[in-house]
Write a protein that holds these residues in place. Structure first.
Motif, PDB file in Angstrom:
ATOM      1  N   PHE A   1      60.650  29.955  16.530  1.00  0.00           N
ATOM      2  CA  PHE A   1      59.532  30.309  17.279  1.00  0.00           C
ATOM      3  C   PHE A   1      59.632  31.729  17.851  1.00  0.00           C
ATOM      4  O   PHE A   1      59.007  32.368  18.641  1.00  0.00           O
ATOM      5  CB  PHE A   1      59.361  29.245  18.596  1.00  0.00           C
ATOM      6  CG  PHE A   1      58.974  28.033  18.300  1.00  0.00           C
ATOM      7  CD1 PHE A   1      57.573  27.547  18.045  1.00  0.00           C
ATOM      8  CD2 PHE A   1      60.024  26.936  17.867  1.00  0.00           C
ATOM      9  CE1 PHE A   1      57.217  26.347  17.530  1.00  0.00           C
ATOM     10  CE2 PHE A   1      59.337  25.676  17.662  1.00  0.00           C
ATOM     11  CZ  PHE A   1      58.195  25.536  17.311  1.00  0.00           C
ATOM     12  N   GLY A   2      60.535  32.635  17.242  1.00  0.00           N
ATOM     13  CA  GLY A   2      60.837  33.571  17.721  1.00  0.00           C
ATOM     14  C   GLY A   2      61.649  33.864  19.048  1.00  0.00           C
ATOM     15  O   GLY A   2      62.228  32.873  19.442  1.00  0.00           O
ATOM     16  N   PHE A   3      61.492  34.936  19.690  1.00  0.00           N
ATOM     17  CA  PHE A   3      62.408  35.127  21.013  1.00  0.00           C
ATOM     18  C   PHE A   3      61.758  36.035  22.059  1.00  0.00           C
ATOM     19  O   PHE A   3      60.790  36.916  21.723  1.00  0.00           O
ATOM     20  CB  PHE A   3      63.824  35.888  20.540  1.00  0.00           C
ATOM     21  CG  PHE A   3      64.695  36.085  21.774  1.00  0.00           C
ATOM     22  CD1 PHE A   3      65.171  35.316  22.425  1.00  0.00           C
ATOM     23  CD2 PHE A   3      64.728  37.287  22.056  1.00  0.00           C
ATOM     24  CE1 PHE A   3      66.367  35.604  23.380  1.00  0.00           C
ATOM     25  CE2 PHE A   3      65.295  37.625  23.213  1.00  0.00           C
ATOM     26  CZ  PHE A   3      66.185  36.788  23.989  1.00  0.00           C
ATOM     27  N   GLY A   4      61.992  35.691  23.305  1.00  0.00           N
ATOM     28  CA  GLY A   4      61.720  36.563  24.463  1.00  0.00           C
ATOM     29  C   GLY A   4      60.120  36.573  24.798  1.00  0.00           C
ATOM     30  O   GLY A   4      59.590  35.538  24.444  1.00  0.00           O
ATOM     31  N   ALA A   5      59.876  37.838  25.195  1.00  0.00           N
ATOM     32  CA  ALA A   5      58.117  37.832  25.586  1.00  0.00           C
ATOM     33  C   ALA A   5      57.458  37.764  24.550  1.00  0.00           C
ATOM     34  O   ALA A   5      56.335  37.179  24.847  1.00  0.00           O
ATOM     35  CB  ALA A   5      58.042  39.154  26.277  1.00  0.00           C
ATOM     36  N   ARG A   6      57.940  37.899  23.326  1.00  0.00           N
ATOM     37  CA  ARG A   6      56.834  37.752  22.148  1.00  0.00           C
ATOM     38  C   ARG A   6      56.936  36.677  21.342  1.00  0.00           C
ATOM     39  O   ARG A   6      56.796  36.577  20.072  1.00  0.00           O
ATOM     40  CB  ARG A   6      56.935  39.114  21.227  1.00  0.00           C
ATOM     41  CG  ARG A   6      55.634  39.410  20.416  1.00  0.00           C
ATOM     42  CD  ARG A   6      54.955  40.519  20.650  1.00  0.00           C
ATOM     43  NE  ARG A   6      53.571  40.543  20.187  1.00  0.00           N
ATOM     44  CZ  ARG A   6      52.879  41.361  19.846  1.00  0.00           C
ATOM     45  NH1 ARG A   6      53.006  42.641  20.366  1.00  0.00           N
ATOM     46  NH2 ARG A   6      51.520  41.303  19.513  1.00  0.00           N
ATOM     47  N   GLN A   7      57.830  35.642  21.757  1.00  0.00           N
ATOM     48  CA  GLN A   7      57.901  34.347  21.112  1.00  0.00           C
ATOM     49  C   GLN A   7      56.548  33.868  20.859  1.00  0.00           C
ATOM     50  O   GLN A   7      55.580  34.137  21.658  1.00  0.00           O
ATOM     51  CB  GLN A   7      59.075  33.541  21.762  1.00  0.00           C
ATOM     52  CG  GLN A   7      58.330  32.977  23.091  1.00  0.00           C
ATOM     53  CD  GLN A   7      59.481  32.024  23.837  1.00  0.00           C
ATOM     54  OE1 GLN A   7      59.814  31.092  23.190  1.00  0.00           O
ATOM     55  NE2 GLN A   7      59.944  32.545  24.901  1.00  0.00           N
ATOM     56  N   CYS A   8      56.565  32.728  19.932  1.00  0.00           N
ATOM     57  CA  CYS A   8      55.445  32.121  19.629  1.00  0.00           C
ATOM     58  C   CYS A   8      54.574  31.696  20.928  1.00  0.00           C
ATOM     59  O   CYS A   8      55.164  30.864  21.694  1.00  0.00           O
ATOM     60  CB  CYS A   8      55.693  30.941  18.764  1.00  0.00           C
ATOM     61  SG  CYS A   8      54.043  29.903  18.635  1.00  0.00           S
ATOM     62  N   VAL A   9      53.304  31.984  21.132  1.00  0.00           N
ATOM     63  CA  VAL A   9      52.571  31.543  22.361  1.00  0.00           C
ATOM     64  C   VAL A   9      52.218  30.233  22.343  1.00  0.00           C
ATOM     65  O   VAL A   9      52.210  29.462  23.568  1.00  0.00           O
ATOM     66  CB  VAL A   9      51.309  32.483  22.608  1.00  0.00           C
ATOM     67  CG1 VAL A   9      50.172  32.031  21.662  1.00  0.00           C
ATOM     68  CG2 VAL A   9      50.838  32.320  24.151  1.00  0.00           C
ATOM     69  N   GLY A  10      52.295  29.650  21.087  1.00  0.00           N
ATOM     70  CA  GLY A  10      51.791  28.115  21.275  1.00  0.00           C
ATOM     71  C   GLY A  10      53.163  27.078  21.090  1.00  0.00           C
ATOM     72  O   GLY A  10      53.018  25.925  20.810  1.00  0.00           O
TER      73      GLY A  10
END
Length: 541
Positions: free
Chosen positions: A482-491
């Protein structure tokens, strides 16, 4: 968006370089300014503060590469059909060139890494406004149709302002508690639909029926039903015997959009538009249908909310009933209607395949690992009984369920890379990486590497429970679906909850097995998926 678009899509593809990276991508020697390492700041090879000297740092051009001519590389990819096997190509390339390499395809260039320690360095340099690759075909569609862009296609302060508003409705724990009952309802209804189908089509005596099917069409309907319930606050009846043609067309449009995106990344979309290229026409038509579907749902949601407010108390509130993410955003009024439409559309487009496909893999792995299946089921039974029907408590008491999802996404990540453009010079594997370079963390090869995971091909959800109590260097960067940090997947919270609740109710109702336990062959469109959906046998418990 979800993993994929995270998110719920991060894609397994190469991204276009920014203006700040032109000196890198066109072969000009990088400047000898400051470089950041894991131990501090390097200035011409020395650490500030009189600490140890970092010797032998190598130039960017010395990073192993797959070929300097991007157009010849692209031609080879086309001829050898490597785009569909990009995840395997990355795995082979790491095995040949080592834990870091450069690749140029057409106009797109990247540095690819796979070790958690390097990924940790990358994310330390992502800055206040993290940037990942821009899917230019999507951005071009928004521009030529005069649609607003959602946060997936935005950067900078504008991205951050919108993201903070969305986080309140889809990422915060209070929001999760509001939409969990909606997902729980859809998961229960799916199991009831499957039970009815088993009684009609299954083999064996009544009460001991078994049903062997390709569940993928049903999983796509489940994902769309669940997404609509959470985002729009309404059910659309996809579990009926005759699902609407409108919803089937939406699923088709999402699949067509995902399939046509990768080829368009390596050629200028506007040139293809002027040429009337069929590939661009198919891509744009798919997006048009996705927006049309979302527009109709949003208009209905707006009308429901307006009616509800008209009937509300003099204080002007619409009552305590949860109205979905759309209703919450409209009530708050912090985003314009155009921005709400853009972001809801992205969440919808990224919320079907990116949960339906991982659930295919999850059912398959649980089916061919009966001991694992039974251990997860036992924990789920206890947790569900103790939760008294509260889905939030039930999930909290079943860590193996969460581990199952993490394990599925380790072996079969929706998007096979996570990308960032570091805002300052960094050092990876003792190579100088200038600021503004596209760096991709390749999570498919990472998830299957013996250098990162013990017995990596073994499906073992309990490995994540064991890790939680350990302090392993860069352990947090071993699970990046789902990615990482502030830009991880919003869903992310919607997707995780949706998949866990689905598996919870499936395991409470059915035993899973598979006609064939052979490894699944996988392919990449914009997301990783099985070449042929696995068949699953459901038996009533």
């Amino acid at each position: 968006m979800r993993s994929v678009m995270s998110t719920r899509v991060t894609a397994g593809i190469k991204a276009k370089g920014s203006c700040g990276s032109r000196n890198v991508f066109f072969g000009v020697a990088p400047h000898k300014g400051l470089c950041v390492t894991a131990t501090g700041t390097v200035m011409h090879g020395k650490l500030e503060g009189g600490k140890r000297v970092v010797k032998g740092m190598r130039r960017f051009e010395e990073i192993p590469h797959t070929g300097r001519n991007g157009w010849l590389n692209l031609l080879k990819f086309w001829r050898e059909n490597r785009f569909q096997q990009l995840h395997k190509h990355m795995e082979r390339t790491f095995n040949t060139l080592g834990p870091i390499y450069r690749e140029k395809l057409g106009t797109l260039s990247s540095v690819n890494i796979m070790l958690p320690s390097d990924v940790s360095e990358l994310f330390k340099s992502e800055g206040l406004h993290p940037r990942r690759m821009t899917l230019q075909p999507w951005a071009t569609h928004r521009e030529i149709r005069n649609h607003s862009k959602g946060i997936f296609l935005k950067n900078g302060e504008e991205w951050r302002a919108d993201r903070l508003q969305l986080n309140k409705e889809v990422m915060m724990s209070a929001a999760v508690k509001r939409f969990l009952p909606l997902l729980d309802e859809v998961a229960k209804d799916f199991c009831q639909m499957l039970q009815t189908r088993m009684e009609k089509e299954g083999r064996g005596e009544k009460g001991k029926c078994v049903l062997t099917i390709d569940p993928s069409p049903d999983l796509f309907r489940f994902a769309l039903e669940a997404s609509c319930h959470v985002l729009y606050g309404e059910r659309i009846g996809l579990f009926s015997s005759s699902p609407s043609l409108e919803s089937q067309k939406f699923i088709w449009a999402v699949e067509r959009m995902l399939t046509t995106t990768p080829p368009l990344l390596y050629l200028p979309p506007r040139l293809l538009l002027r040429m009337g290229a069929p590939l661009w026409t198919q891509h744009a038509t798919a997006w048009d249908h996705i927006f049309s579907h979302a527009e109709a749902r949003i208009q209905r949601g707006y009308q429901r909310l307006s009616t509800s407010l008209d009937r509300a108390s003099p204080a002007g509130t619409a009552g305590s009933q949860y109205t979905g993410v759309l209703g919450q955003l409209m009530e708050k009024g912090q985003l314009s209607l155009d921005l709400i439409k853009a972001n809801i559309t992205e969440l919808m487009a990224g919320g079907v395949d990116t949960t339906a496909v991982p659930l295919q893999f999850a059912l398959f792995e649980l089916g061919r690992n009966p001991e694992v299946q039974e251990s997860v089921r036992q924990q789920v039974r206890v947790s569900w009984a103790q939760a008294g029907g509260d889905p939030h408590k039930a999930l909290q008491g079943a860590p193996l369920l969460k581990g199952t999802i993490k394990e599925v996404l380790r072996l079969y990540p929706v998007g096979i890379t996570v990308q960032r453009y570091p805002v300052r010079d960094i050092v990876l594997q003792n190579y100088h990486i200038p600021a503004g370079t596209l760096v991709q963390a390749c999570i498919y090869p990472m998830g299957r590497s013996e250098k990162v995971f013990e017995d990596p091909l073994r499906f073992d959800p309990s490995r994540w429970s064991r890790e939680e109590g350990q302090r392993v260097e860069a352990a947090g960067f071993r699970s990046l679906a789902f990615g990482f940090g502030a830009r991880q997947c919003v869903g992310r919270r919607i997707a995780e909850s949706e998949m866990q609740l689905f598996l919870m109710h499936i395991l409470l109702s059915f035993h899973l097995s598979v006609p064939s336990s052979e490894d699944l062959n996988t392919t990449v469109t914009l997301i990783l998926q099985p070449e042929t959906p696995p068949r699953i046998t459901f038996s009533k418990l």
